[in-house]
Write a protein that holds these residues in place. Structure first.
Motif, PDB file in Angstrom:
ATOM      1  N   ARG A  63       0.824  -1.204   0.000  1.00  0.00           N
ATOM      2  CA  ARG A  63       0.000   0.000   0.000  1.00  0.00           C
ATOM      3  C   ARG A  63       0.860   1.257   0.000  1.00  0.00           C
ATOM      4  O   ARG A  63       1.897   1.306   0.655  1.00  0.00           O
ATOM      5  CB  ARG A  63      -0.916   0.033   1.215  1.00  0.00           C
ATOM      6  N   PHE A  64       0.385   2.246  -0.730  1.00  0.00           N
ATOM      7  CA  PHE A  64       1.004   3.558  -0.730  1.00  0.00           C
ATOM      8  C   PHE A  64       0.932   4.141   0.681  1.00  0.00           C
ATOM      9  O   PHE A  64      -0.067   3.994   1.382  1.00  0.00           O
ATOM     10  CB  PHE A  64       0.249   4.472  -1.705  1.00  0.00           C
ATOM     11  N   GLU A  65       2.010   4.789   1.093  1.00  0.00           N
ATOM     12  CA  GLU A  65       2.067   5.502   2.374  1.00  0.00           C
ATOM     13  C   GLU A  65       2.434   6.949   2.087  1.00  0.00           C
ATOM     14  O   GLU A  65       3.115   7.244   1.091  1.00  0.00           O
ATOM     15  CB  GLU A  65       3.132   4.872   3.280  1.00  0.00           C
ATOM     16  N   ALA A  66       2.033   7.845   2.962  1.00  0.00           N
ATOM     17  CA  ALA A  66       2.322   9.269   2.769  1.00  0.00           C
ATOM     18  C   ALA A  66       3.813   9.519   2.549  1.00  0.00           C
ATOM     19  O   ALA A  66       4.196  10.425   1.799  1.00  0.00           O
ATOM     20  CB  ALA A  66       1.805  10.076   3.956  1.00  0.00           C
ATOM     21  N   ALA A  67       4.657   8.706   3.163  1.00  0.00           N
ATOM     22  CA  ALA A  67       6.108   8.864   3.005  1.00  0.00           C
ATOM     23  C   ALA A  67       6.583   8.584   1.573  1.00  0.00           C
ATOM     24  O   ALA A  67       7.702   8.947   1.210  1.00  0.00           O
ATOM     25  CB  ALA A  67       6.839   7.944   3.981  1.00  0.00           C
ATOM     26  N   ASP A  68       5.748   7.971   0.742  1.00  0.00           N
ATOM     27  CA  ASP A  68       6.092   7.688  -0.654  1.00  0.00           C
ATOM     28  C   ASP A  68       5.853   8.887  -1.564  1.00  0.00           C
ATOM     29  O   ASP A  68       6.329   8.919  -2.700  1.00  0.00           O
ATOM     30  CB  ASP A  68       5.258   6.519  -1.195  1.00  0.00           C
ATOM     31  N   ALA A  69       5.115   9.880  -1.086  1.00  0.00           N
ATOM     32  CA  ALA A  69       4.684  10.988  -1.948  1.00  0.00           C
ATOM     33  C   ALA A  69       5.861  11.748  -2.547  1.00  0.00           C
ATOM     34  O   ALA A  69       5.871  12.023  -3.752  1.00  0.00           O
ATOM     35  CB  ALA A  69       3.761  11.927  -1.179  1.00  0.00           C
ATOM     36  N   GLU A  70       6.833  12.088  -1.760  1.00  0.00           N
ATOM     37  CA  GLU A  70       7.969  12.867  -2.266  1.00  0.00           C
ATOM     38  C   GLU A  70       8.687  12.111  -3.382  1.00  0.00           C
ATOM     39  O   GLU A  70       9.053  12.685  -4.408  1.00  0.00           O
ATOM     40  CB  GLU A  70       8.937  13.192  -1.125  1.00  0.00           C
ATOM     41  N   TRP A  71       8.883  10.810  -3.193  1.00  0.00           N
ATOM     42  CA  TRP A  71       9.531   9.989  -4.223  1.00  0.00           C
ATOM     43  C   TRP A  71       8.703   9.978  -5.503  1.00  0.00           C
ATOM     44  O   TRP A  71       9.242  10.141  -6.601  1.00  0.00           O
ATOM     45  CB  TRP A  71       9.737   8.559  -3.706  1.00  0.00           C
ATOM     46  N   LEU A  72       7.387   9.816  -5.368  1.00  0.00           N
ATOM     47  CA  LEU A  72       6.528   9.765  -6.551  1.00  0.00           C
ATOM     48  C   LEU A  72       6.529  11.088  -7.311  1.00  0.00           C
ATOM     49  O   LEU A  72       6.581  11.091  -8.546  1.00  0.00           O
ATOM     50  CB  LEU A  72       5.088   9.417  -6.142  1.00  0.00           C
ATOM     51  N   VAL A  73       6.480  12.191  -6.604  1.00  0.00           N
ATOM     52  CA  VAL A  73       6.516  13.498  -7.258  1.00  0.00           C
ATOM     53  C   VAL A  73       7.846  13.660  -7.994  1.00  0.00           C
ATOM     54  O   VAL A  73       7.883  14.075  -9.163  1.00  0.00           O
ATOM     55  CB  VAL A  73       6.306  14.636  -6.234  1.00  0.00           C
ATOM     56  N   GLU A  74       8.937  13.305  -7.336  1.00  0.00           N
ATOM     57  CA  GLU A  74      10.262  13.436  -7.944  1.00  0.00           C
ATOM     58  C   GLU A  74      10.394  12.539  -9.177  1.00  0.00           C
ATOM     59  O   GLU A  74      10.900  12.972 -10.219  1.00  0.00           O
ATOM     60  CB  GLU A  74      11.349  13.098  -6.914  1.00  0.00           C
ATOM     61  N   ALA A 106       4.081  19.428 -10.051  1.00  0.00           N
ATOM     62  CA  ALA A 106       3.150  20.128  -9.159  1.00  0.00           C
ATOM     63  C   ALA A 106       1.768  19.475  -9.198  1.00  0.00           C
ATOM     64  O   ALA A 106       1.109  19.337  -8.155  1.00  0.00           O
ATOM     65  CB  ALA A 106       3.056  21.600  -9.543  1.00  0.00           C
ATOM     66  N   LEU A 107       1.327  19.041 -10.385  1.00  0.00           N
ATOM     67  CA  LEU A 107       0.038  18.347 -10.498  1.00  0.00           C
ATOM     68  C   LEU A 107       0.069  17.021  -9.746  1.00  0.00           C
ATOM     69  O   LEU A 107      -0.867  16.688  -9.015  1.00  0.00           O
ATOM     70  CB  LEU A 107      -0.318  18.112 -11.969  1.00  0.00           C
ATOM     71  N   VAL A 108       1.133  16.262  -9.899  1.00  0.00           N
ATOM     72  CA  VAL A 108       1.271  14.983  -9.190  1.00  0.00           C
ATOM     73  C   VAL A 108       1.234  15.224  -7.685  1.00  0.00           C
ATOM     74  O   VAL A 108       0.558  14.500  -6.945  1.00  0.00           O
ATOM     75  CB  VAL A 108       2.552  14.241  -9.621  1.00  0.00           C
ATOM     76  N   ASP A 109       1.927  16.245  -7.224  1.00  0.00           N
ATOM     77  CA  ASP A 109       1.929  16.571  -5.800  1.00  0.00           C
ATOM     78  C   ASP A 109       0.516  16.914  -5.323  1.00  0.00           C
ATOM     79  O   ASP A 109       0.082  16.450  -4.264  1.00  0.00           O
ATOM     80  CB  ASP A 109       2.883  17.728  -5.520  1.00  0.00           C
ATOM     81  N   GLU A 110      -0.201  17.697  -6.104  1.00  0.00           N
ATOM     82  CA  GLU A 110      -1.580  18.069  -5.748  1.00  0.00           C
ATOM     83  C   GLU A 110      -2.475  16.826  -5.659  1.00  0.00           C
ATOM     84  O   GLU A 110      -3.257  16.685  -4.724  1.00  0.00           O
ATOM     85  CB  GLU A 110      -2.113  19.045  -6.795  1.00  0.00           C
ATOM     86  N   ILE A 111      -2.346  15.925  -6.628  1.00  0.00           N
ATOM     87  CA  ILE A 111      -3.136  14.689  -6.626  1.00  0.00           C
ATOM     88  C   ILE A 111      -2.815  13.866  -5.377  1.00  0.00           C
ATOM     89  O   ILE A 111      -3.713  13.379  -4.686  1.00  0.00           O
ATOM     90  CB  ILE A 111      -2.863  13.861  -7.903  1.00  0.00           C
ATOM     91  N   LEU A 112      -1.542  13.725  -5.077  1.00  0.00           N
ATOM     92  CA  LEU A 112      -1.136  12.924  -3.919  1.00  0.00           C
ATOM     93  C   LEU A 112      -1.560  13.558  -2.602  1.00  0.00           C
ATOM     94  O   LEU A 112      -2.019  12.847  -1.692  1.00  0.00           O
ATOM     95  CB  LEU A 112       0.370  12.693  -3.938  1.00  0.00           C
ATOM     96  N   GLN A 113      -1.428  14.860  -2.479  1.00  0.00           N
ATOM     97  CA  GLN A 113      -1.841  15.518  -1.238  1.00  0.00           C
ATOM     98  C   GLN A 113      -3.343  15.366  -1.023  1.00  0.00           C
ATOM     99  O   GLN A 113      -3.795  15.143   0.103  1.00  0.00           O
ATOM    100  CB  GLN A 113      -1.415  16.990  -1.228  1.00  0.00           C
ATOM    101  N   GLY A 114      -4.123  15.447  -2.088  1.00  0.00           N
ATOM    102  CA  GLY A 114      -5.562  15.218  -1.992  1.00  0.00           C
ATOM    103  C   GLY A 114      -5.885  13.794  -1.580  1.00  0.00           C
ATOM    104  O   GLY A 114      -6.766  13.555  -0.748  1.00  0.00           O
ATOM    105  N   PHE A 115      -5.159  12.845  -2.149  1.00  0.00           N
ATOM    106  CA  PHE A 115      -5.363  11.438  -1.808  1.00  0.00           C
ATOM    107  C   PHE A 115      -5.033  11.198  -0.338  1.00  0.00           C
ATOM    108  O   PHE A 115      -5.806  10.557   0.382  1.00  0.00           O
ATOM    109  CB  PHE A 115      -4.501  10.550  -2.710  1.00  0.00           C
ATOM    110  N   ILE A 116      -3.912  11.700   0.110  1.00  0.00           N
ATOM    111  CA  ILE A 116      -3.489  11.521   1.503  1.00  0.00           C
ATOM    112  C   ILE A 116      -4.519  12.128   2.457  1.00  0.00           C
ATOM    113  O   ILE A 116      -4.869  11.522   3.470  1.00  0.00           O
ATOM    114  CB  ILE A 116      -2.094  12.138   1.729  1.00  0.00           C
ATOM    115  N   ALA A 117      -5.013  13.300   2.117  1.00  0.00           N
ATOM    116  CA  ALA A 117      -5.923  14.030   3.009  1.00  0.00           C
ATOM    117  C   ALA A 117      -7.324  13.441   3.067  1.00  0.00           C
ATOM    118  O   ALA A 117      -7.969  13.486   4.121  1.00  0.00           O
ATOM    119  CB  ALA A 117      -6.010  15.492   2.582  1.00  0.00           C
ATOM    120  N   SER A 118      -7.794  12.866   1.945  1.00  0.00           N
ATOM    121  CA  SER A 118      -9.221  12.540   1.949  1.00  0.00           C
ATOM    122  C   SER A 118      -9.646  11.269   1.239  1.00  0.00           C
ATOM    123  O   SER A 118     -10.833  11.095   0.984  1.00  0.00           O
ATOM    124  CB  SER A 118     -10.000  13.720   1.366  1.00  0.00           C
TER     125      SER A 118
END
Length: 160
Positions: free
Chosen positions: A8-19, A37-49
């Protein structure tokens, strides 16, 4: 080398995925920084909600090294959307893309979705060939200027 696992994806994976998205798409297709920036926005939304009962992200990994990702998110009661499907170059050509795709589609079907949709670009030839070979239908294409380059955007769907 150990086996490739899907976890499963974890919030700690977000930075790697954006990069990874930012650098690979810049290198391979000339995309500008707006894509990361779009990938980061998608991931932050996923993490939050995101709703874990009907949405999930996976990370493919081997010996602690991340190799790729895929996400299933809710569009509506009957439709899931495939997002952020990525394989690093060294993981391509080994059947991992198909494995991630089937994992995501199987999850969507098990959660009661009747259909999946995705958005991509024509230039992603290997991914588009994978979709077509596994029952996905191309709904349409249109020329756009996104992420600093001219692209042909595509929409795909599959009945589950």
């Amino acid at each position: 080398m150990g086996d490739i696992i899907l976890r499963r994806f974890e919030a700690a994976d977000a930075e790697w995925l954006v990069e990874q998205h930012g650098s690979l798409y810049a290198r391979d297709e000339g995309f500008d920084d707006s894509f990361g920036a779009l990938v980061d926005e998608i991931l932050q939304g996923f993490i939050a909600s995101h709703n874990p009962a009907c949405e999930r992200g996976w990370i493919a990994a081997q010996d602690g090294q991340r190799l790729g990702s895929i996400f299933c998110v809710r569009l509506d009661e009957h439709t899931a959307k495939l997002r952020l499907f990525l394989l690093v170059p060294e993981a391509r050509g080994r059947g991992l893309g198909k494995r991630l795709l089937f994992e995501c589609m199987g999850f969507a079907k098990a959660r009661g979705y009747r259909e999946m949709r995705l958005w991509t670009h024509e230039s992603h030839r290997a991914a588009c060939a994978l979709y077509a070979a596994n029952g996905w239908e191309l709904l349409g294409s249109k020329v756009v200027h996104s992420f600093g380059v001219d692209l042909v955007e595509q929409s795909w769907k599959i009945a589950l």
